[in-house]
Design a protein around this motif. Structure first.
Motif, PDB file in Angstrom:
ATOM      1  N   GLN A 123      12.415  77.199  12.501  1.00 40.20           N
ATOM      2  CA  GLN A 123      11.259  76.846  13.318  1.00 40.20           C
ATOM      3  C   GLN A 123      11.501  77.340  14.747  1.00 40.20           C
ATOM      4  N   GLN A 124      12.183  76.550  15.565  1.00 35.30           N
ATOM      5  CA  GLN A 124      12.374  76.920  16.966  1.00 35.30           C
ATOM      6  C   GLN A 124      13.236  78.173  17.131  1.00 35.30           C
ATOM      7  N   ILE A 145       9.550  81.281   8.674  1.00 32.67           N
ATOM      8  CA  ILE A 145       9.388  80.385   9.813  1.00 32.67           C
ATOM      9  C   ILE A 145       8.315  79.372   9.439  1.00 32.67           C
ATOM     10  N   LEU A 148       5.527  73.265  12.691  1.00 31.84           N
ATOM     11  CA  LEU A 148       6.301  72.373  13.558  1.00 31.84           C
ATOM     12  C   LEU A 148       7.082  71.314  12.790  1.00 31.84           C
ATOM     13  N   ILE A 173      14.948  72.838  11.689  1.00 28.30           N
ATOM     14  CA  ILE A 173      13.539  72.449  11.656  1.00 28.30           C
ATOM     15  C   ILE A 173      13.286  71.244  12.552  1.00 28.30           C
TER      16      ILE A 173
END
Length: 241
Positions: A123-124, A145, A148, A173
């Motif tokens: 994710q990030q 990916i 959120l 995540i």
């Protein structure tokens, strides 16, 4: 011209000094000043042997350099240094031209040695883990990916493992910008390991933040493959309940 004229001229005017030895290792989880202070205060380092540090967040490379005729003394000193940094040691030597991907080469070799393929969910970190493992020729069968939040990460990870026929999955995540908390997951079809973590270091640029998260994930996977505790000593990392 360089081979036949320039290099011979340089050698003629600037004779080579005594051959040098250089030992290298890479650490994560301690500051450069902290490492230097402990090494300087606990080890007796001869004047003609030097210790250098190169910081590239989140890793620190340590180099021991000295004359070749003192190899025996340097070998002994190197073992002492490795003992000091052991809890934070990532790898020894130089594994790639870019320190950023050296840890990925360690993980790639471990995956190949154990004949395991991998799925990566990010994710990030925005694909940085996948990129580094692809560059290191790791057996990656899928990377993606995700949005959120993942409400049921265990079933999501095991579902991907089954669909891709992979042996292991790793993910960073559910990152929370307000407090830098996130979840590291390492999964197989037999177990799903969750680690709720918080990055406590100072605020970083987006890219540096991604590099930190990628390094934490790769180190966690390295430790898993070596049957070590998954979360290593790291002054910037807090394990949440």
């Amino acid at each position: 011209m360089i081979k036949n004229e320039i290099i011979p001229e340089i050698k003629l005017n600037y004779p080579l000094a005594e051959s040098k030895l250089c030992y290298r290792l890479t650490t994560m989880g301690r500051t450069e000043s902290d490492l230097a202070q402990e090494i300087d205060s606990t080890l007796d380092i001869p004047e003609n042997i030097t210790i250098g540090y190169r910081a590239a967040m989140p890793i620190i490379e340590l180099k021991l350099t000295g004359p070749e005729n003192q190899k025996s003394e340097m070998d002994k000193l190197w073992q002492q240094i490795k003992s000091v940094v052991n809890a934070n040691l990532l790898y020894e030597g130089v594994l790639s031209e870019s320190g950023e991907t050296g840890l990925a080469h360690v993980v790639s070799k471990l995956l190949h040695d154990t004949n395991q393929s991998i799925v990566i969910i990010e994710q990030q970190s925005a694909g940085m883990i996948s990129y580094q493992l692809f560059e290191a020729d790791a057996p990656v069968v899928k990377s993606e990916i995700v949005p959120l939040l993942l409400d049921e990460p265990s079933s999501y990870f095991t579902g991907l493992l089954k669909a891709q026929g992979a042996n292991i999955a790793i993910g960073i995540i559910n990152f929370q910008e307000k407090n830098s908390q996130f979840t590291l997951i390492i999964a197989t079809l037999k177990q799903v390991l969750h680690f709720n973590l918080k990055y406590t270091g100072r605020s970083q640029s987006k890219r540096t933040q991604q590099q930190v998260l990628a390094a934490i994930a790769l180190d966690g996977l390295r430790r898993y493959l070596l049957n070590m505790p998954i979360i290593g000593a790291n002054i910037w990392l807090e394990v949440m309940e």
